[in-house]
Design an enzyme around this catalytic site. Structure first.
Site, PDB file in Angstrom:
ATOM      1  N   ASP A 171      -0.586  -6.560 -10.328  1.00 23.95           N
ATOM      2  CA  ASP A 171      -1.502  -6.155 -11.162  1.00 23.95           C
ATOM      3  C   ASP A 171      -2.000  -4.720 -11.014  1.00 23.95           C
ATOM      4  OD1 ASP A 171      -3.625  -6.481 -13.113  1.00 23.95           O
ATOM      5  OD2 ASP A 171      -4.891  -7.733 -11.839  1.00 23.95           O
TER       6      ASP A 171
ATOM      7  N   ASP B 140       0.632  -1.191   0.052  1.00 19.75           N
ATOM      8  CA  ASP B 140       0.028  -0.007  -0.144  1.00 19.75           C
ATOM      9  C   ASP B 140       0.715   1.277  -0.033  1.00 19.75           C
ATOM     10  OD1 ASP B 140       0.207  -1.569   2.484  1.00 19.75           O
ATOM     11  OD2 ASP B 140      -0.377   0.326   3.575  1.00 19.75           O
TER      12      ASP B 140
END
Length: 467
Positions: free
Chosen positions: A357, A333
């Site tokens: 991704d 993150d």
């Protein structure tokens, strides 16, 4: 090797790309399979092939030529062969080794979950490679898109791409949940709710190490200075965290002369700034708050500092570590923020599947979007270059879509073949065309004073600017 695939003979005068001892042998007239793709793929491929052929002809004056060979997947394959991915298409991609494809639809109604995934798994294309860089003139939502220049190496066969999951309410899901709850979690307070769908997230030593190995080799070949291991190991310690640990093992055990880890750089840098620094003092500098840690942890950090000094101070000390590839890691993150506020600090990202991704699309958004985002899926001896966007069926056969993703995937293909002259012609002509504001509708609406051109016309504009 077959003489024909899907009933089509191989093109005359062409040869297959060969592979032996970890190296490709590329003939002057390689046979390169292509899948034009579904939806807008038809328009995009026609434009892209014209650009490719023009660049090769201009670069090599007829001495080299790609012998394009169509293979089939997706809607076109189903219409002709009643098969979304014919065996002969896979055989051709395997036998001819290097291929390129446009976007493919995912079949509706079960069967193959994704044709792209099927190709990757069948050929064991374990590295998804996505370079992300800015081309002058491309509209961007950030102030300094030119600061972002990364290559993302995403593990391509494990994690969510393993495809191991069970639908809520099925007997398989109940059996799985009961086993985990009654056996694996016995004696704990953890439980999976019975109304859950469940999936398995495998992260292996094999898959992780070969991906990181591939990323570090890429960094060495391209002269890049950092490789960042992206993971969520603070929460998923035995999958994502293991990916991080195995990545560091590959770096320090297989590339010792060429790399330095971030913590090693701190230790060596501290010692160079103050040669009289003790091991304990150095440890406090790299691990703030160490004085409050347990005795065992302190001893562990002391041993780490001692080992670094004893093992690599001669080869990496005296500032030599600054010339090595820096291996570091970042929480998944956190990297989303980092590539926006400090993009210049990152060069190669090595990631697990799902993280890669997400981050590859987020990075692409800063430099023009998926419309010009290239990609490749590479294994040992095989490579498939591809558009990274979808099929956009509402725009199919309207000659309006941006062909940049396939065109830049072709740049990757030609660099992979060692035909760098053709690759640079394509890349520079695209940048000139965009800078001159001759662009498809997706860019034209964001660029004051731009001229909107069709897909085919964009290719023509590029060819005219090849110098």
């Amino acid at each position: 090797m077959q003489s024909s695939y899907n009933g089509l003979p191989l093109p005359a005068g062409g040869e297959a790309v060969a592979y032996a001892d970890g190296k490709y042998r590329v003939p002057d007239h390689p046979i390169i399979p292509f899948i034009e793709g579904d939806g807008t793929g038809r328009d995009i491929w026609r434009a892209s092939q014209r650009v490719f052929d023009a660049a090769v002809n201009k670069a090599y004056g007829g001495k080299r030529e790609v012998k394009w060979f169509e293979i089939f997947a997706g809607e076109k394959a189903y219409r002709q062969f009643k098969n979304w991915l014919p065996d002969d298409s896979v055989n051709a991609a395997r036998d001819l080794r290097v291929s390129i494809k446009g976007p493919l639809t995912t079949p509706v109604g079960g069967g193959i979950r994704s044709l792209n995934v099927a190709l990757r798994q069948t050929l064991d294309l374990y590295a998804c490679v996505r370079p992300v860089k800015y081309y002058d003139g491309v509209p961007s939502p950030v102030k300094h898109p030119e600061k972002l220049n990364v290559v993302i190496y995403r593990e391509n066969t494990e994690d969510i791409y393993a495809g191991i999951e069970f639908r809520e309410g099925t007997a398989e899901a109940k059996k799985f949940i009961d086993f985990v709850n009654d056996d694996m979690l016995k004696g704990t307070k953890k439980r999976i709710r019975q109304d859950s769908g469940v999936g398995v997230k495998p992260i292996s030593i094999t898959g992780s190490k070969r991906l990181v190995r591939f990323a570090i080799k890429g960094a060495l070949e391209q002269g890049r200075k950092t490789v960042t291991l992206v993971h969520k190991g603070n929460i998923q310690k035995f999958t994502e965290g293991a990916f991080r640990e195995w990545g560091y093992e590959v770096a320090t055990q297989e590339f010792r002369d060429d790399v330095v880890t971030e913590r090693e750089s701190w230790i060596l840098g501290n010692l160079e700034a103050n040669p009289s620094l003790t091991i304990e003092q150095n440890a406090l500098l790299i691990e703030p708050g160490l004085e409050f840690a347990s005795d065992d942890f302190r001893k562990q950090v002391y041993e780490e500092v001692k080992h670094v000094i004893e093992s690599i101070s001669r080869s990496h000390g005296g500032g030599k570590w600054k010339q090595k590839i820096l291996i570091n890691d970042r929480i998944a993150d956190s990297i989303f923020q980092q590539v926006i506020i400090r993009p210049e600090d990152y060069s190669v990202l090595a990631t697990t599947n799902l993280n890669g991704d997400y981050i590859s699309d987020a990075c692409a958004a800063q430099v023009g979007g998926l419309g010009i985002a290239p990609g490749a899926n590479i294994g040992d001896g095989y490579a498939v270059f591809e558009a990274t966007h979808g099929t956009a069926p509402k725009y199919a056969d309207k000659d309006v879509i941006n062909p940049g993703s396939v065109i830049l995937s072709g740049v990757m293909l030609f660099d992979f073949l060692g035909w760098s002259e053709a690759a640079r012609l394509i890349e520079t002509s695209m940048e000139r065309t965009i800078r001159d504001k001759k662009v498809t509708y997706d860019f034209e609406r964001q660029m004051p004073g731009a001229t909107k051109v069709k897909t085919s016309e964009f290719a023509t504009q590029m060819i005219e600017r090849m110098k």
